[in-house]
Enzyme design. Structure first.
Site, PDB file in Angstrom:
ATOM      1  N   LYS A   9       0.737  -1.249   0.106  1.00 22.55           N
ATOM      2  CA  LYS A   9      -0.070   0.186  -0.098  1.00 22.55           C
ATOM      3  C   LYS A   9       0.865   1.101   0.130  1.00 22.55           C
ATOM      4  CE  LYS A   9      -3.938  -2.418   2.348  1.00 22.55           C
ATOM      5  NZ  LYS A   9      -4.728  -2.553   3.710  1.00 22.55           N
ATOM      6  N   TYR A  49     -12.302  -2.990  -3.209  1.00 18.03           N
ATOM      7  CA  TYR A  49     -12.773  -3.187  -1.871  1.00 18.03           C
ATOM      8  C   TYR A  49     -14.302  -3.040  -1.648  1.00 18.03           C
ATOM      9  CZ  TYR A  49      -8.046  -2.512   0.457  1.00 18.03           C
ATOM     10  OH  TYR A  49      -6.820  -2.987   0.814  1.00 18.03           O
ATOM     11  N   HIS A 115      -1.906  -5.564   1.533  1.00 19.66           N
ATOM     12  CA  HIS A 115      -3.286  -6.281   1.348  1.00 19.66           C
ATOM     13  C   HIS A 115      -2.797  -7.591   0.637  1.00 19.66           C
ATOM     14  CE1 HIS A 115      -7.165  -7.602  -0.439  1.00 19.66           C
ATOM     15  NE2 HIS A 115      -6.420  -8.024  -1.571  1.00 19.66           N
ATOM     16  N   GLU A 126      -9.208 -11.124  -7.739  1.00 16.74           N
ATOM     17  CA  GLU A 126      -8.164  -9.887  -7.717  1.00 16.74           C
ATOM     18  C   GLU A 126      -6.865  -9.965  -8.663  1.00 16.74           C
ATOM     19  OE1 GLU A 126      -7.267 -10.064  -3.597  1.00 16.74           O
ATOM     20  OE2 GLU A 126      -9.440  -9.335  -2.964  1.00 16.74           O
TER      21      GLU A 126
HETATM   22  P1  IDP Z   1      -7.499  -7.436   5.674  1.00 15.33           P
HETATM   23  O1  IDP Z   1      -6.681  -6.122   4.827  1.00 15.33           O
HETATM   24  O2  IDP Z   1      -6.535  -7.793   6.705  1.00 15.33           O
HETATM   25  O3  IDP Z   1      -8.180  -8.457   4.800  1.00 15.33           O
HETATM   26  P2  IDP Z   1     -10.330  -6.274   5.681  1.00 15.33           P
HETATM   27  O4  IDP Z   1     -11.201  -6.391   6.849  1.00 15.33           O
HETATM   28  O5  IDP Z   1     -10.653  -6.894   4.382  1.00 15.33           O
HETATM   29  O6  IDP Z   1      -8.877  -6.440   6.217  1.00 15.33           O
HETATM   30  O7  IDP Z   1     -10.012  -4.564   5.489  1.00 15.33           O
HETATM   31  C1  IDP Z   1      -9.277  -4.141   4.241  1.00 15.33           C
HETATM   32  C2  IDP Z   1      -8.789  -3.059   4.608  1.00 15.33           C
HETATM   33  O8  IDP Z   1      -9.535  -1.980   5.223  1.00 15.33           O
HETATM   34  C3  IDP Z   1      -7.606  -3.422   5.850  1.00 15.33           C
HETATM   35  O9  IDP Z   1      -6.502  -3.782   5.522  1.00 15.33           O
HETATM   36  C4  IDP Z   1      -7.455  -1.920   6.492  1.00 15.33           C
HETATM   37  O10 IDP Z   1      -6.847  -1.072   5.660  1.00 15.33           O
HETATM   38  C5  IDP Z   1      -8.769  -1.257   6.153  1.00 15.33           C
HETATM   39  N1  IDP Z   1      -9.588  -1.427   7.545  1.00 15.33           N
HETATM   40  C6  IDP Z   1     -10.366  -2.424   7.953  1.00 15.33           C
HETATM   41  N2  IDP Z   1     -11.075  -2.075   9.178  1.00 15.33           N
HETATM   42  C7  IDP Z   1     -10.609  -0.668   9.390  1.00 15.33           C
HETATM   43  C8  IDP Z   1     -11.041   0.007  10.491  1.00 15.33           C
HETATM   44  O11 IDP Z   1     -11.827  -0.247  11.403  1.00 15.33           O
HETATM   45  N3  IDP Z   1     -10.601   1.415  10.372  1.00 15.33           N
HETATM   46  C9  IDP Z   1      -9.892   1.613   9.264  1.00 15.33           C
HETATM   47  N4  IDP Z   1      -9.408   0.787   8.289  1.00 15.33           N
HETATM   48  C10 IDP Z   1      -9.964  -0.235   8.321  1.00 15.33           C
HETATM   49 MG    MG Z   2      -9.593  -8.272   3.195  1.00 19.27          MG
END
Ligand code: IDP
Ligand code: MG
Length: 149
Positions: A9, A49, A115, A126
């Site tokens: 990122k 996303y 990611h 993806e």
């Molecule tokens: P992951 O990246 O571990 O798969 P996901 O739940 O898919 O996590 O969320 C995607 C991305 O969204 C996260 O990597 C993070 O950058 C962002 N994100 C998720 N939850 C939050 C939050 O509560 N606050 C701010 N950003 C968040």
């Molecule tokens: Mg995710």
């Protein structure tokens, strides 16, 4: 064979952590089949996303991922989804185990560096979203017999 999409990122580039993060993934023995730098636009960010649309952090997430250049990597191999997710660590770096990328290099859920696809189906989808077929270079490595039995 599974495929996973990894995105380093914008914070990874800004902080000069592209090399250290790629080194970890490469040293594990994983095979890169696609790798490039790009600037994700809003349309692609919202598609990638899409599952998070409507959540309170969605707008901030789109701003974050589109805020600067990223490095995208496609990796291929047996169980790569699980292997990469375990190297990446928990979404919230506060909870991420030491030894993981987020657990060693990040502090905040909104700046968690990387990611990685979370299922084989999403990996395929993806990788297809970020790479054209001709950008994916599936190839033989002579070292593979020393990495997998
Ligand atoms: P992951 O990246 O571990 O798969 P996901 O739940 O898919 O996590 O969320 C995607 C991305 O969204 C996260 O990597 C993070 O950058 C962002 N994100 C998720 N939850 C939050 C939050 O509560 N606050 C701010 N950003 C968040
Ligand atoms: Mg995710």
């Amino acid at each position: 064979m599974e495929r996973s999409l990894i995105i380093l990122k914008p914070d990874a580039l800004q902080r000069g952590l592209v090399g250290p993060i790629i080194t970890r993934i490469e040293q594990r023995g994983l095979q890169f089949i696609g790798l490039k730098m790009m600037h994700i636009d809003t349309t692609l960010a919202r598609r990638h996303y899409g599952v998070h649309e409507g959540k309170p952090f969605f707008a901030g997430l789109v701003d974050y991922i589109t805020s600067g250049p990223v490095v995208v990597i496609a990796v291929s191999g047996k169980s790569v989804i699980e292997v990469v997710r375990s190297m990446v660590g928990a979404t919230n770096p506060v909870k991420a185990a030491p030894g993981t990328i987020r657990g060693d290099l990040a502090l905040d859920i909104g700046r968690n560096l990387i990611h990685a696809s979370d299922s084989p189906e999403n990996g395929e989808q993806e990788v297809g979203l970020f790479f054209r077929p001709e950008e994916l270079l599936q190839h033989e490595r002579s070292v593979d017999r020393w990495i997998t039995e």
